[in-house]
Design a protein around this motif. Structure first.
Motif, PDB file in Angstrom:
ATOM      1  N   SER A 174      34.193  37.325  41.256  1.00 24.67           N
ATOM      2  CA  SER A 174      35.617  37.055  41.070  1.00 24.67           C
ATOM      3  C   SER A 174      35.792  36.144  39.864  1.00 24.67           C
ATOM      4  N   ILE A 182      40.619  38.698  39.118  1.00 25.25           N
ATOM      5  CA  ILE A 182      40.141  40.050  39.387  1.00 25.25           C
ATOM      6  C   ILE A 182      38.780  39.968  40.068  1.00 25.25           C
ATOM      7  N   ILE A 184      35.223  42.069  40.783  1.00 28.28           N
ATOM      8  CA  ILE A 184      34.455  43.153  40.191  1.00 28.28           C
ATOM      9  C   ILE A 184      33.131  43.316  40.926  1.00 28.28           C
ATOM     10  N   PRO A 206      33.108  47.567  36.527  1.00 27.22           N
ATOM     11  CA  PRO A 206      34.549  47.458  36.749  1.00 27.22           C
ATOM     12  C   PRO A 206      35.214  48.817  36.954  1.00 27.22           C
ATOM     13  N   GLU A 210      40.355  47.235  36.171  1.00 25.64           N
ATOM     14  CA  GLU A 210      39.639  45.991  35.890  1.00 25.64           C
ATOM     15  C   GLU A 210      39.133  45.987  34.447  1.00 25.64           C
ATOM     16  N   ASN A 213      41.953  45.084  32.076  1.00 22.16           N
ATOM     17  CA  ASN A 213      42.232  43.646  32.070  1.00 22.16           C
ATOM     18  C   ASN A 213      41.188  42.878  31.272  1.00 22.16           C
TER      19      ASN A 213
END
Length: 237
Positions: A174, A182, A184, A206, A210, A213
């Motif tokens: 995280s 996010i 992952i 990801p 993700e 981002n």
């Protein structure tokens, strides 16, 4: 913990150095076309400009370089020389840097493997503290720390002490980005311990959202790093 370069010996150190300096001398004299470029990494972002060979001594070479390159060279204390005339890439120590005059003096050149050239994606160091934590159902406690750098395929996290995780430990990483946290899927790839600190290297997988981002944050960070270099007080061009 710099893993960007690995020195190589094709013959032996002395003969390799003589061969490299002879090539630089031929570039300086015009016998070989000057396609020389230098490569350094600033906060993990590659910085590469052309260079001109000014003088060659017995063990040293003086180069005229781009001012931005000189700024990074002054920090790294070395540079990589790339040219089609070298058998392999060359790494050299830096004994003198004058950013204002755009001049550097290199010594102890040798062939090298630039590990960073093999990266699957661009990596950047982070300019602000980004908290991160790694967790898995089978772990007794969550491993907490802060991110050191990130790419679309991997991230490194600095922690206070080695948590003793087995390599290939799978879990969720995280990261608290400014745009939101996010989570992952991640796997522990390497552990580095040095001077009482510990750095964990994770391979990440990801999802598409993700990845979007992360890529947006990496691009933003690249822009900040390049601006930081160009705004250096020694850079006048």
């Amino acid at each position: 913990m710099n893993d960007n370069y690995q020195r190589l010996q094709l013959a032996d150190e002395q003969r390799d150095r003589a061969e490299i300096l002879a090539t630089l001398a031929a570039i300086r004299s015009g016998k070989l076309k000057n396609d020389l470029r230098l490569l350094n990494f600033y906060r993990e972002v590659p910085v590469s400009y052309g260079a001109e060979v000014l003088t060659i001594e017995e063990n040293d070479a003086e180069l005229l370089v781009h001012q931005v390159q000189a700024v990074v060279i002054a920090q790294e204390k070395l540079t990589v020389l790339k040219s089609s005339h070298f058998r392999r890439d060359v790494v050299a120590s830096v004994t003198y840097v004058n950013v204002e005059k755009s001049r550097v003096i290199l010594s102890n050149p040798g062939y090298t493997l630039v590990r960073a050239d093999r990266r699957m994606s661009v990596r950047v160091q982070l300019g602000v503290t980004i908290k991160a934590w790694f967790a898995a159902p089978e772990l007794e406690a969550t491993v907490r720390g802060k991110l050191h750098d990130m790419s679309l395929t991997g991230m490194t996290m600095d922690v206070e002490r080695n948590p003793g995780l087995p390599l290939s430990q799978k879990g969720e990483l995280s990261i608290a980005l400014p745009t939101g946290t996010i989570v992952i899927a991640a796997s522990l790839l390497k552990v580095f311990e040095r001077d009482g600190s510990c750095r964990l290297v994770f391979e990440i997988a990801p999802t598409r959202s993700e990845e979007l981002n992360i890529s947006q944050y990496i691009f933003q960070r690249q822009v900040e790093i390049i601006k930081e270099l160009k705004d250096h007080p020694g850079v006048t061009t």
